[in-house]
Design an enzyme around this catalytic site. Structure first.
Site, PDB file in Angstrom:
ATOM      1  N   ARG A 205      -8.937   0.130   3.731  1.00  0.00           N
ATOM      2  CA  ARG A 205      -7.973   1.053   3.107  1.00  0.00           C
ATOM      3  C   ARG A 205      -6.679   0.345   2.773  1.00  0.00           C
ATOM      4  NH1 ARG A 205      -7.960   6.646   6.163  1.00  0.00           N
ATOM      5  NH2 ARG A 205      -6.439   6.939   4.550  1.00  0.00           N
TER       6      ARG A 205
ATOM      7  N   LYS B 278       0.828  -1.218   0.000  1.00  0.00           N
ATOM      8  CA  LYS B 278       0.000   0.000   0.000  1.00  0.00           C
ATOM      9  C   LYS B 278       0.860   1.265   0.000  1.00  0.00           C
ATOM     10  CE  LYS B 278      -1.761   1.940   3.979  1.00  0.00           C
ATOM     11  NZ  LYS B 278      -1.631   3.373   4.148  1.00  0.00           N
ATOM     12  N   ASN B 279       1.803   1.337   0.925  1.00  0.00           N
ATOM     13  CA  ASN B 279       2.529   2.598   1.079  1.00  0.00           C
ATOM     14  C   ASN B 279       3.519   2.865  -0.060  1.00  0.00           C
ATOM     15  OD1 ASN B 279       1.008   3.249   3.257  1.00  0.00           O
ATOM     16  ND2 ASN B 279       2.511   2.624   4.794  1.00  0.00           N
TER      17      ASN B 279
ATOM     18  N   CYS C 240      -5.666   8.226   8.697  1.00  0.00           N
ATOM     19  CA  CYS C 240      -5.833   7.712  10.053  1.00  0.00           C
ATOM     20  C   CYS C 240      -5.366   8.751  11.062  1.00  0.00           C
ATOM     21  CB  CYS C 240      -5.036   6.420  10.235  1.00  0.00           C
ATOM     22  SG  CYS C 240      -5.691   5.037   9.295  1.00  0.00           S
TER      23      CYS C 240
ATOM     24  N   ARG D 212      -0.144  15.086  13.072  1.00  0.00           N
ATOM     25  CA  ARG D 212       0.576  14.563  11.901  1.00  0.00           C
ATOM     26  C   ARG D 212       1.059  15.758  11.077  1.00  0.00           C
ATOM     27  NH1 ARG D 212      -2.132   9.146   9.469  1.00  0.00           N
ATOM     28  NH2 ARG D 212      -0.021   8.965   8.659  1.00  0.00           N
ATOM     29  N   PRO D 213       2.065  16.469  11.596  1.00  0.00           N
ATOM     30  CA  PRO D 213       2.527  17.673  10.914  1.00  0.00           C
ATOM     31  C   PRO D 213       3.234  17.348   9.598  1.00  0.00           C
ATOM     32  CG  PRO D 213       3.986  17.152  12.748  1.00  0.00           C
ATOM     33  CD  PRO D 213       2.866  16.147  12.786  1.00  0.00           C
ATOM     34  N   ILE D 214       3.345  18.337   8.710  1.00  0.00           N
ATOM     35  CA  ILE D 214       4.124  18.139   7.475  1.00  0.00           C
ATOM     36  C   ILE D 214       5.195  19.225   7.345  1.00  0.00           C
ATOM     37  CG2 ILE D 214       2.336  16.848   6.225  1.00  0.00           C
ATOM     38  CD1 ILE D 214       1.853  19.431   4.604  1.00  0.00           C
ATOM     39  N   ASP D 215       5.638  19.737   8.507  1.00  0.00           N
ATOM     40  CA  ASP D 215       6.631  20.815   8.486  1.00  0.00           C
ATOM     41  C   ASP D 215       7.929  20.390   7.792  1.00  0.00           C
ATOM     42  OD1 ASP D 215       6.594  19.140  10.911  1.00  0.00           O
ATOM     43  OD2 ASP D 215       8.429  20.205  11.437  1.00  0.00           O
TER      44      ASP D 215
ATOM     45  N   ASP E 222       3.717   0.352  12.185  1.00  0.00           N
ATOM     46  CA  ASP E 222       2.483  -0.129  11.548  1.00  0.00           C
ATOM     47  C   ASP E 222       2.167  -1.583  11.892  1.00  0.00           C
ATOM     48  OD1 ASP E 222       2.244   2.355  10.458  1.00  0.00           O
ATOM     49  OD2 ASP E 222       2.936   1.795   8.461  1.00  0.00           O
TER      50      ASP E 222
HETATM   51  N1  EPU Z   1       6.754  14.166  11.451  1.00  0.00           N
HETATM   52  C1  EPU Z   1       6.965  15.477  11.760  1.00  0.00           C
HETATM   53  N2  EPU Z   1       6.976  16.398  10.739  1.00  0.00           N
HETATM   54  C2  EPU Z   1       6.797  16.033   9.454  1.00  0.00           C
HETATM   55  C3  EPU Z   1       6.582  14.672   9.139  1.00  0.00           C
HETATM   56  C4  EPU Z   1       6.552  13.758  10.173  1.00  0.00           C
HETATM   57  O1  EPU Z   1       7.122  15.836  12.920  1.00  0.00           O
HETATM   58  O2  EPU Z   1       6.834  16.911   8.579  1.00  0.00           O
HETATM   59  C5  EPU Z   1       6.706  13.180  12.543  1.00  0.00           C
HETATM   60  C6  EPU Z   1       5.319  12.574  12.681  1.00  0.00           C
HETATM   61  O3  EPU Z   1       4.484  13.371  13.488  1.00  0.00           O
HETATM   62  C7  EPU Z   1       5.611  11.227  13.304  1.00  0.00           C
HETATM   63  C8  EPU Z   1       6.954  10.854  12.684  1.00  0.00           C
HETATM   64  O4  EPU Z   1       7.526  12.080  12.200  1.00  0.00           O
HETATM   65  O5  EPU Z   1       5.751  11.347  14.691  1.00  0.00           O
HETATM   66  C9  EPU Z   1       6.874   9.847  11.544  1.00  0.00           C
HETATM   67  O6  EPU Z   1       6.144  10.360  10.483  1.00  0.00           O
HETATM   68  P1  EPU Z   1       6.414   9.936   8.960  1.00  0.00           P
HETATM   69  O7  EPU Z   1       6.486  11.188   8.183  1.00  0.00           O
HETATM   70  O8  EPU Z   1       7.547   8.981   8.896  1.00  0.00           O
HETATM   71  O9  EPU Z   1       5.065   9.181   8.635  1.00  0.00           O
HETATM   72  P2  EPU Z   1       4.129   9.368   7.359  1.00  0.00           P
HETATM   73  O10 EPU Z   1       4.959   9.516   6.154  1.00  0.00           O
HETATM   74  O11 EPU Z   1       3.070  10.378   7.623  1.00  0.00           O
HETATM   75  C10 EPU Z   1       4.119   6.839   6.766  1.00  0.00           C
HETATM   76  C11 EPU Z   1       3.091   5.781   6.561  1.00  0.00           C
HETATM   77  C12 EPU Z   1       2.468   5.418   7.884  1.00  0.00           C
HETATM   78  C13 EPU Z   1       3.552   4.974   8.861  1.00  0.00           C
HETATM   79  C14 EPU Z   1       4.658   6.023   8.959  1.00  0.00           C
HETATM   80  C15 EPU Z   1       5.848   5.588   9.788  1.00  0.00           C
HETATM   81  C16 EPU Z   1       2.283   6.241   4.353  1.00  0.00           C
HETATM   82  C17 EPU Z   1       1.171   6.740   3.500  1.00  0.00           C
HETATM   83  N3  EPU Z   1       2.064   6.286   5.658  1.00  0.00           N
HETATM   84  O12 EPU Z   1       3.435   7.951   7.324  1.00  0.00           O
HETATM   85  O13 EPU Z   1       1.633   4.307   7.598  1.00  0.00           O
HETATM   86  O14 EPU Z   1       3.008   4.779  10.144  1.00  0.00           O
HETATM   87  O15 EPU Z   1       5.142   6.351   7.651  1.00  0.00           O
HETATM   88  O16 EPU Z   1       6.411   4.419   9.260  1.00  0.00           O
HETATM   89  O17 EPU Z   1       3.302   5.797   3.858  1.00  0.00           O
HETATM   90  C18 EPU Z   1      -0.193   2.878   7.848  1.00  0.00           C
HETATM   91  O18 EPU Z   1       0.127   2.329   6.782  1.00  0.00           O
HETATM   92  O19 EPU Z   1      -1.037   2.400   8.640  1.00  0.00           O
HETATM   93  C19 EPU Z   1       0.425   4.140   8.203  1.00  0.00           C
HETATM   94  C20 EPU Z   1      -0.097   4.981   9.066  1.00  0.00           C
END
Ligand code: EPU
Length: 435
Positions: A404, A26-27, A121, A126-129, A312
């Site tokens: 999903r 999926k990811n 979810c 879930r910031p994107i900074d 996950d």
């Molecule tokens: N984070 C920040 N700032 C950012 C981005 C992330 O502080 O700009 C923090 C998050 O708050 C969190 C940590 O960094 O505490 C990890 O976040 P990451 O960015 O690695 O996660 P993601 O890309 O949003 C993906 C997967 C998630 C999985 C995580 C960690 C996808 C679509 N989602 O999320 O998958 O938990 O990596 O491995 O690839 C799932 O499949 O159930 C799922 C939630």
């Protein structure tokens, strides 16, 4: 008013035994499909999982003008040449987390992107900074429009740069890779995420003519190119779906051959299953989980970015640990609120206390059936595992979360000897369910 919803009904207690085939990741799919936006020709993507997140991202691309066709059960044809917009602001976009990859892909293609803040979810902030910091380093500024739409743009081509990530974020690493693939000069991402789907995306982009080195290590180097040609590419197997079936096999004390996997991607899960007493045999593209050999025992787990134990798979493994004697401690170091499933498991007789990022599991008490809900995708998978182990009939609501990310979960589990079905109900009259 009649409001029909779906639920899973599991008659628990059956031992899982047999073989299961794992679908595409999926990811990886939800990153690779938006990555096609950067391509100058049509692509065919194989081993695509048939799950709702994939349908959603496909529909979002269609809304933007791309031609997206399912050629067969697991192959998508995507022609991005007709994309006529650099915005994605419909309700569909809000419905999934990975829609933020449209930012990087559109920025790379048209030097501008307007995308709704992503949904998905909910397990805490879930910031994107880090994504935005990466775009800024490449020369793109952003603003938040009406608190709901991120507008990112650069004056002309993005410029390669050196970017250090404060945390090895999967999403930020992918988004920066997407934006940098067609940028001027070289981009270096330090402290990059190393998850298998990062490597898969880099392989996909490189097969189209991108120049990316180091994916799977801490440092990824991307030299921008002007043109990406169309390819046929097959997505890697889903590490987390495989981990879920491995946990389910162990939790029911079964013996399951998990096919179509990359055993190397599963090493952290395999190591923990071995530690609690499972026999695991690794083959080229399969792992055999045998929980029939000896009684299972407790262990501790700390979730970490890859190659650590994946967050996950944390809820599924926690459920398995509820079934073994002794006290196990889980340390969730990736997300700040990924224990929402605990209250549901407690309804089924589990003894778990949560203290901040720790969950303390007093294992060994028999789980009993109860009406529970999937609070998110992996939490839902944990409820399914709990239902398979429990005495009685477990009903799980909010299964849209599970669908999903898990293709044909009912068929796959029943082929292993489970007794699970999907039923439709009217939530205005069925008061036993917690919708
Ligand atoms: N984070 C920040 N700032 C950012 C981005 C992330 O502080 O700009 C923090 C998050 O708050 C969190 C940590 O960094 O505490 C990890 O976040 P990451 O960015 O690695 O996660 P993601 O890309 O949003 C993906 C997967 C998630 C999985 C995580 C960690 C996808 C679509 N989602 O999320 O998958 O938990 O990596 O491995 O690839 C799932 O499949 O159930 C799922 C939630």
């Amino acid at each position: 008013m009649c409001a029909t919803l779906e639920k899973y009904v599991i008659n628990g207690g059956n031992v899982l035994d047999g073989e299961v085939s794992i679908s595409g990741a999926k990811n990886a799919a939800v990153a690779i499909i938006p990555a096609v936006i950067l391509c100058d020709e049509p692509c065919r993507i194989e081993n695509i999982p048939n799950i709702s997140d994939v349908s959603l991202i496909g529909r979002i691309l269609q809304e933007m003008g791309a031609e997206v066709k399912r050629i067969d059960k697991s192959t998508l044809y995507i022609n991005p040449t007709k994309i006529n917009s650099c915005s994605a602001t419909s309700d569909l976009v809000r419905g999934m987390r990975a829609s933020y990859y449209l930012l990087g892909a559109l920025l790379g293609r048209c030097h501008q992107a307007k995308v709704c803040l992503p949904g998905g979810c909910n397990f805490g902030a879930r910031p994107i900074d880090l994504h935005l910091k990466g775009f800024a380093a490449l020369g793109a500024r952003h603003e938040l429009v009406n608190g709901a739409i991120i507008d990112v743009k650069s004056d002309g081509k993005l410029q390669g740069n050196h970017i250090y990530l404060d945390f090895a974020s999967v999403g930020a690493t992918i988004n920066i890779m997407l934006a940098a693939v067609k940028a001027e000069g070289q981009t270096v991402i330090e402290n990059a995420a190393k998850e298998p789907h990062i490597v898969d995306l880099a392989n996909f982009l490189n097969s189209m003519g991108a120049q990316i080195r180091g994916a799977g290590t801490d440092t990824i180097k991307i030299r921008g190119v002007d043109f990406l040609h169309g390819v046929t590419y097959s997505i890697i197997p889903d590490q987390i779906e495989a981990g879920t079936y491995m946990c389910a096999a162990a939790a029911t004390r079964g013996r399951v051959l998990v096919n179509n996997v990359t055993p190397k991607h599963l090493e952290s899960i395999t190591a923990k299953l071995r530690e609690i007493g499972c026999e695991i045999k690794e083959f080229d593209e399969a792992v055999l989980v045998d929980a029939t050999v000896r009684p299972l025992n407790r262990c501790n787990i700390k979730t970490m970015p890859h190659p650590g134990f994946p967050t996950d798979c944390q809820p599924q493994f926690a459920t398995l640990l509820c079934t073994v004697d002794g006290t196990s401690i889980i340390n969730e170091s990736v997300w700040d609120n990924r224990y929402q499933y605990v209250s549901e498991l407690t309804l089924m007789g589990a003894h778990i206390s949560v203290e901040g990022r720790l969950a303390i599991i007093e294992g060994g008490s028999k789980l009993t059936a109860a009406p529970v809900k999937a609070t998110d995708l992996r939490a839902g998978a944990a409820m399914v595992i709990a239902g398979l182990c429990a005495d009685g009939v477990t009903e799980i609501s909010s299964i849209q979360y599970i669908e999903r990310g898990y293709e044909n979960i009912i068929e796959k589990l029943n082929a292993l000897g489970a007794d699970i079905k999907k039923v439709y109900y009217d939530h205005t009259t069925d008061s036993s369910l917690r919708a």
